[in-house]
Design an enzyme around this catalytic site. Sequence first.
Site, PDB file in Angstrom:
ATOM      1  N   ARG A 185       0.849  -1.184   0.000  1.00 38.25           N
ATOM      2  CA  ARG A 185       0.000   0.000   0.000  1.00 38.25           C
ATOM      3  C   ARG A 185       0.887   1.238   0.000  1.00 38.25           C
ATOM      4  O   ARG A 185       1.858   1.311   0.754  1.00 38.25           O
ATOM      5  CB  ARG A 185      -0.924   0.027   1.225  1.00 38.25           C
ATOM      6  CG  ARG A 185      -2.006  -1.043   1.225  1.00 38.25           C
ATOM      7  CD  ARG A 185      -3.067  -0.764   0.177  1.00 38.25           C
ATOM      8  NE  ARG A 185      -4.160  -1.733   0.193  1.00 38.25           N
ATOM      9  CZ  ARG A 185      -4.228  -2.809  -0.551  1.00 38.25           C
ATOM     10  NH1 ARG A 185      -3.220  -3.083  -1.384  1.00 38.25           N
ATOM     11  NH2 ARG A 185      -5.269  -3.626  -0.487  1.00 38.25           N
TER      12      ARG A 185
ATOM     13  N   HIS B 133       0.371  -0.489 -10.395  1.00 42.43           N
ATOM     14  CA  HIS B 133      -0.293  -1.523  -9.588  1.00 42.43           C
ATOM     15  C   HIS B 133      -0.459  -2.819 -10.391  1.00 42.43           C
ATOM     16  O   HIS B 133      -1.565  -3.324 -10.594  1.00 42.43           O
ATOM     17  CB  HIS B 133      -1.644  -1.033  -9.088  1.00 42.43           C
ATOM     18  CG  HIS B 133      -2.090  -1.723  -7.828  1.00 42.43           C
ATOM     19  ND1 HIS B 133      -2.776  -1.088  -6.829  1.00 42.43           N
ATOM     20  CD2 HIS B 133      -1.920  -3.000  -7.399  1.00 42.43           C
ATOM     21  CE1 HIS B 133      -3.030  -1.940  -5.843  1.00 42.43           C
ATOM     22  NE2 HIS B 133      -2.522  -3.109  -6.172  1.00 42.43           N
TER      23      HIS B 133
ATOM     24  N   GLU C  48      -3.006   7.086  -5.404  1.00 39.47           N
ATOM     25  CA  GLU C  48      -2.816   6.149  -6.515  1.00 39.47           C
ATOM     26  C   GLU C  48      -3.903   6.378  -7.559  1.00 39.47           C
ATOM     27  O   GLU C  48      -5.086   6.295  -7.220  1.00 39.47           O
ATOM     28  CB  GLU C  48      -2.869   4.715  -6.004  1.00 39.47           C
ATOM     29  CG  GLU C  48      -2.491   3.683  -7.048  1.00 39.47           C
ATOM     30  CD  GLU C  48      -2.442   2.273  -6.489  1.00 39.47           C
ATOM     31  OE1 GLU C  48      -3.015   1.373  -7.134  1.00 39.47           O
ATOM     32  OE2 GLU C  48      -1.863   2.071  -5.407  1.00 39.47           O
TER      33      GLU C  48
END
Length: 332
Positions: free
Chosen positions: A242, A290, A271
Amino acid sequence: MTTKRRTGLYVMDPERFDDVYGSAERALIERHLAIEAPPCAAPDLTAGLLADVDVLVTGWGAPRLDAALLDKAPRLGLVLYAAGSVRPLVTEESWARGVRVTAAGTVIADRVADFALAQILYALKHGWRYVLTARRTRAAAERRTEPGTAGATVGLVSLGATGRATARLLTRHGVCLLAHDPYIPDSGIRALGAEPASLERLFAESDVVSLHAPLLEETHGMVDERRLRSMRPDATLVNTARGGLVDEPALATVLRERPDLFAVLDVTDPEPADPGSPLFDLDNVVVTPHLAGSLGPERRLLGRAMADDLERYVAGRPLRHEMAATAMEHAA
């Protein structure tokens, strides 16, 4: 005597439904569930749709199991959640009413671990550094001293499902594993082939530090300026967990002042990262969008895992991926 099939309902993000529950996965599920309504999104749920549902088949975009929903679904006994963290899904009310939840977090963890392993091994060869140097200088990069894998030290921060999967993959590569997880006894860490270590030691001694911690109040910003400055020469930070675990302004400052360090960030905070983020101006950081996790056809594995647990549920066998309320305090 024929046993009446349980009633099911598909409810999740419509754009991801076919990615997760393809025709083969749906066929396995519908061997055990009578599903008459078409798949729907959480905002479209009605009392009429939920009244006779025994099993919710869901994933990303699942409805929250609050009292209002549960009151409309008095027969609900199981939720198949083909996604990772169940925090957006479960509530105290759902646990109290005995609704069982099985989730595909460990399936996703295996894919995250694959990506983390690739980045760790590449970092131990300084691969990204050479690629970026060659592109910047328009010439072949000059070789430096790379740690390689034999005898290199890799530090794993947290041994949840992804950390454990990464540890298992690393054991065959001859690295020295350090691990920090305050919720796992030292014996459990050693059983995974790792040596228990404080965060201070892990950051100071590792050639690669790989983050696998959940984002909780106590872990937010845990990778701060002090720990970053303590990293050994030529070390790499890999974050597939994270973005909020890392103090990104501090990271940018330390990377700017210490060009020997490197960071591979598959997650950021926010993000995606802001277009003007200083991370994009640095020569010693790579930001990927990601990629760790289940992508494309890999997502069918999540649906297949849910179909497998449904078969176990119907047969009265233990569920392979069942979540427990007691595990939620420190879960992702």
